[in-house]
Motif scaffolding. Structure first.
Motif, PDB file in Angstrom:
ATOM      1  N   LYS A   1       0.837  -1.195   0.000  1.00 54.67           N
ATOM      2  CA  LYS A   1       0.000   0.000   0.000  1.00 54.67           C
ATOM      3  C   LYS A   1       0.877   1.253   0.000  1.00 54.67           C
ATOM      4  CE  LYS A   1      -4.364  -1.543   1.998  1.00 54.67           C
ATOM      5  NZ  LYS A   1      -5.406  -1.241   3.006  1.00 54.67           N
ATOM      6  N   TYR A   2       0.477   2.197  -0.838  1.00 52.40           N
ATOM      7  CA  TYR A   2       1.195   3.470  -0.924  1.00 52.40           C
ATOM      8  C   TYR A   2       0.188   4.604  -0.744  1.00 52.40           C
ATOM      9  CZ  TYR A   2       4.783   0.649  -3.299  1.00 52.40           C
ATOM     10  OH  TYR A   2       5.718  -0.311  -3.634  1.00 52.40           O
ATOM     11  N   PRO A   3       0.626   5.737  -0.226  1.00 52.67           N
ATOM     12  CA  PRO A   3      -0.265   6.897  -0.185  1.00 52.67           C
ATOM     13  C   PRO A   3      -0.428   7.476  -1.584  1.00 52.67           C
ATOM     14  CG  PRO A   3       1.906   7.496   0.620  1.00 52.67           C
ATOM     15  CD  PRO A   3       1.921   6.012   0.412  1.00 52.67           C
ATOM     16  N   LEU A   4      -1.558   8.151  -1.826  1.00 49.64           N
ATOM     17  CA  LEU A   4      -1.788   8.762  -3.133  1.00 49.64           C
ATOM     18  C   LEU A   4      -0.721   9.785  -3.477  1.00 49.64           C
ATOM     19  CD1 LEU A   4      -5.672   9.313  -3.240  1.00 49.64           C
ATOM     20  CD2 LEU A   4      -4.322   7.779  -4.675  1.00 49.64           C
ATOM     21  N   SER A   5      -0.066  10.314  -2.466  1.00 52.35           N
ATOM     22  CA  SER A   5       0.988  11.303  -2.708  1.00 52.35           C
ATOM     23  C   SER A   5       2.140  10.725  -3.514  1.00 52.35           C
ATOM     24  CB  SER A   5       1.517  11.850  -1.377  1.00 52.35           C
ATOM     25  OG  SER A   5       1.997  10.803  -0.556  1.00 52.35           O
ATOM     26  N   GLU A   6       2.208   9.384  -3.634  1.00 48.76           N
ATOM     27  CA  GLU A   6       3.231   8.759  -4.470  1.00 48.76           C
ATOM     28  C   GLU A   6       2.908   8.923  -5.955  1.00 48.76           C
ATOM     29  OE1 GLU A   6       6.047   6.716  -3.723  1.00 48.76           O
ATOM     30  OE2 GLU A   6       5.914   7.564  -1.708  1.00 48.76           O
ATOM     31  N   LEU A   7       1.624   9.217  -6.248  1.00 47.66           N
ATOM     32  CA  LEU A   7       1.193   9.296  -7.645  1.00 47.66           C
ATOM     33  C   LEU A   7       0.879  10.716  -8.099  1.00 47.66           C
ATOM     34  CD1 LEU A   7      -1.341   6.308  -7.807  1.00 47.66           C
ATOM     35  CD2 LEU A   7       0.980   6.351  -8.725  1.00 47.66           C
TER      36      LEU A   7
ATOM     37  N   GLN B   1     -20.664  22.929   6.891  1.00 42.27           N
ATOM     38  CA  GLN B   1     -20.474  22.405   5.541  1.00 42.27           C
ATOM     39  C   GLN B   1     -19.280  21.462   5.533  1.00 42.27           C
ATOM     40  OE1 GLN B   1     -19.643  25.358   2.471  1.00 42.27           O
ATOM     41  NE2 GLN B   1     -21.166  24.441   1.142  1.00 42.27           N
ATOM     42  N   ALA B   2     -19.425  20.336   4.833  1.00 37.16           N
ATOM     43  CA  ALA B   2     -18.334  19.363   4.762  1.00 37.16           C
ATOM     44  C   ALA B   2     -17.171  19.933   3.966  1.00 37.16           C
ATOM     45  CB  ALA B   2     -18.827  18.071   4.126  1.00 37.16           C
ATOM     46  N   ASN B   3     -15.955  19.711   4.475  1.00 37.08           N
ATOM     47  CA  ASN B   3     -14.747  20.171   3.803  1.00 37.08           C
ATOM     48  C   ASN B   3     -13.750  19.023   3.711  1.00 37.08           C
ATOM     49  OD1 ASN B   3     -14.911  23.296   3.495  1.00 37.08           O
ATOM     50  ND2 ASN B   3     -15.668  22.894   5.558  1.00 37.08           N
ATOM     51  N   LEU B   4     -13.205  18.841   2.520  1.00 34.97           N
ATOM     52  CA  LEU B   4     -12.225  17.791   2.288  1.00 34.97           C
ATOM     53  C   LEU B   4     -10.826  18.401   2.288  1.00 34.97           C
ATOM     54  CD1 LEU B   4     -11.740  14.783   1.525  1.00 34.97           C
ATOM     55  CD2 LEU B   4     -11.883  15.489  -0.877  1.00 34.97           C
ATOM     56  N   SER B   5      -9.946  17.828   3.092  1.00 32.27           N
ATOM     57  CA  SER B   5      -8.577  18.320   3.185  1.00 32.27           C
ATOM     58  C   SER B   5      -7.717  17.677   2.104  1.00 32.27           C
ATOM     59  CB  SER B   5      -7.994  18.003   4.562  1.00 32.27           C
ATOM     60  OG  SER B   5      -6.590  18.130   4.556  1.00 32.27           O
ATOM     61  N   PRO B   6      -7.049  18.474   1.257  1.00 31.52           N
ATOM     62  CA  PRO B   6      -6.134  17.892   0.263  1.00 31.52           C
ATOM     63  C   PRO B   6      -5.016  17.083   0.916  1.00 31.52           C
ATOM     64  CG  PRO B   6      -6.615  20.178  -0.274  1.00 31.52           C
ATOM     65  CD  PRO B   6      -7.192  19.923   1.085  1.00 31.52           C
ATOM     66  N   ILE B   7      -4.514  17.541   2.048  1.00 35.82           N
ATOM     67  CA  ILE B   7      -3.426  16.840   2.733  1.00 35.82           C
ATOM     68  C   ILE B   7      -3.888  15.470   3.191  1.00 35.82           C
ATOM     69  CG2 ILE B   7      -1.901  16.876   4.746  1.00 35.82           C
ATOM     70  CD1 ILE B   7      -1.867  19.919   4.523  1.00 35.82           C
ATOM     71  N   GLU B   8      -5.085  15.405   3.812  1.00 33.20           N
ATOM     72  CA  GLU B   8      -5.609  14.121   4.276  1.00 33.20           C
ATOM     73  C   GLU B   8      -5.916  13.195   3.096  1.00 33.20           C
ATOM     74  OE1 GLU B   8      -5.883  13.004   7.415  1.00 33.20           O
ATOM     75  OE2 GLU B   8      -4.823  14.849   7.956  1.00 33.20           O
TER      76      GLU B   8
ATOM     77  N   LYS C   1      -2.930  11.378   1.886  1.00 30.68           N
ATOM     78  CA  LYS C   1      -2.456  10.336   2.799  1.00 30.68           C
ATOM     79  C   LYS C   1      -3.176   9.009   2.587  1.00 30.68           C
ATOM     80  CE  LYS C   1      -1.116  13.450   6.594  1.00 30.68           C
ATOM     81  NZ  LYS C   1      -1.429  13.846   7.997  1.00 30.68           N
ATOM     82  N   THR C   2      -4.265   9.046   1.819  1.00 31.62           N
ATOM     83  CA  THR C   2      -5.032   7.828   1.565  1.00 31.62           C
ATOM     84  C   THR C   2      -4.133   6.750   0.969  1.00 31.62           C
ATOM     85  OG1 THR C   2      -7.027   9.127   1.143  1.00 31.62           O
ATOM     86  CG2 THR C   2      -7.006   6.856   0.342  1.00 31.62           C
ATOM     87  N   GLU C   3      -4.164   5.574   1.568  1.00 34.56           N
ATOM     88  CA  GLU C   3      -3.315   4.484   1.096  1.00 34.56           C
ATOM     89  C   GLU C   3      -4.077   3.593   0.107  1.00 34.56           C
ATOM     90  OE1 GLU C   3      -1.584   2.437   4.437  1.00 34.56           O
ATOM     91  OE2 GLU C   3       0.075   3.863   4.491  1.00 34.56           O
ATOM     92  N   VAL C   4      -3.400   3.289  -0.981  1.00 37.53           N
ATOM     93  CA  VAL C   4      -3.995   2.479  -2.039  1.00 37.53           C
ATOM     94  C   VAL C   4      -3.004   1.401  -2.441  1.00 37.53           C
ATOM     95  CG1 VAL C   4      -4.978   2.502  -4.358  1.00 37.53           C
ATOM     96  CG2 VAL C   4      -5.218   4.510  -2.890  1.00 37.53           C
TER      97      VAL C   4
END
Length: 388
Positions: free
Chosen positions: A198-204, A324-331, A334-337
């Protein structure tokens, strides 16, 4: 050429005609959300128990009578039912039906989305602020100058030919989207190699947030359109109703000026919606972000990854905020795929032509929509006549 004459709308067409449907019957139900702005096609329906509401059948036109749906052009032509089938929908619909020998059903739809008809209906709205509705009885009494039936059919045929092409291209894009998603699920979900690391999306990729434009610089027309969260739809960027700038502001990063093929994601409100840029001179506003792969070959993979329903649900749950829902680009990064760059490259090579076809189809749709929207008021008003 036939003569045009003044006609009261109630004499020209039926308003909310009596249509038999027993209470308690199970039938197709169309909600307000199933109508898109200035789009002939109804976008979907659900099965429901009829307890009340507008009733309609094929050939009818549905017009939203409540603010802001009417102002936003929520009007559709019913064509998805079987012969003699009756469906129902929102109580906030006005149902328009052709009168035999007097009016053409498709002409009625194009009349209903014309500025003249909509402006007339908007002027007849009553009620408290934010909940205003059209006074249907008053609308029925309005007089319009309208053509005879043969010319109505000729006008509708011209405009329908453009909408038919738009529908065909839209269906092609839907098929390509479904194919991309099917392969994505097969390769990266159902047949995923559990041994893959598994890698974080930041690898791509990186996520580049939009720019905070000053609202005082906004204009009603100009060279550049500003893309906000409301413009990011499922799979495309809808630039209708955008604000404009004539000059690029000092200090704006270069990436904010978007390129055809860029993938955008909404970070606030309707979190996780993803669309492809298909126009030049678009600017990225704050709370919308650009997904930028380190390797351009990965773009189709990333597009279909973020379009995947499981990903969307994950991002919605990842978002936070009270009002209001807010999505963090940093978080998000970090998502692992679990992935193999070799497999990603193989997938993207397969789907790059399809990705580019989606873009070309959407560009052609925009051209056809502009042509239809230019012709419609001229044909409906009689400024341009159709040879019979």
């Amino acid at each position: 050429m036939t003569e045009w004459r003044e006609q009261m709308l109630s004499e020209f067409m039926h308003f909310n005609p009596r249509t038999p449907l027993l209470k308690g019957s199970i039938a197709k139900k169309v909600a307000m959300e199933h109508l898109a702005s200035f789009n002939r096609k109804i976008q979907g329906y659900e099965e429901g128990i009829f307890k009340g509401g507008a009733k309609f059948k094929n050939g009818d036109t549905l017009v939203a009578r409540i603010t802001p749906c009417l102002e936003n052009g929520k009007t559709a032509y019913v064509d998805f039912l079987s012969d003699n089938e009756v469906a129902f929908g929102s109580t906030e619909f006005i149902v328009l039906r052709a009168k035999e020998g007097i009016s053409d059903s498709k002409f009625i739809f194009y009349l209903a989305i014309s500025d003249e008809f909509r402006d007339t209906a908007i002027q007849l709205m009553t009620g408290s602020s934010g909940r205003q509705r059209v006074e249907t009885e008053a609308l029925k009494q309005k007089v319009f100058i309208l053509p005879a039936l043969p010319e109505q059919k000729a006008i509708a045929e011209v405009l329908s030919s453009l909408d038919d092409k738009i529908d065909l291209l839209t269906r092609q894009n839907n098929t390509l989207e479904d194919l991309g998603q099917a392969f994505f699920r097969k390769w990266f979900v159902e047949d995923a190699d559990e041994k893959l690391k598994k890698y974080p999306l930041s690898e791509l990729m990186v996520i580049q947030n939009g720019f905070a434009f000053r609202s005082r610089d906004y204009q009603d027309a100009g060279k550049y359109k500003i893309v906000t969260i409301k413009n990011v739809q499922d799979g495309f960027i809808d630039t209708s109703g955008t604000t404009f700038l004539n000059q690029l502001p000092v200090g704006m990063p270069d990436y904010v000026l978007l390129t055809i093929g860029d993938v955008l994601i909404s970070l606030t409100g309707n979190v996780g919606r993803v669309g492809i840029v298909v126009e030049d001179n678009l600017l990225l506003n704050q709370r919308v972000a650009k997904i930028s792969p380190y390797n351009p070959e990965y773009l189709p993979f990333l597009y279909f990854y973020f379009r995947n329903e499981t990903t969307r649900e994950y991002l919605i749950n990842l978002a936070h905020g009270t009002a209001q829902a807010n999505l963090s680009p940093i978080e998000t990064l970090k998502t692992e795929v679990s992935f193999s760059k070799t497999l990603i490259k193989k997938y993207s090579e397969l789907f790059m032509p399809m990705y580019q076809k989606i873009i070309k189809n959407k560009q052609q749709i925009i051209v056809l929509q502009k042509l239809r929207d230019t012709l419609l008021p001229k044909l409906i008003s009689g400024e341009v006549r159709v040879k019979l």
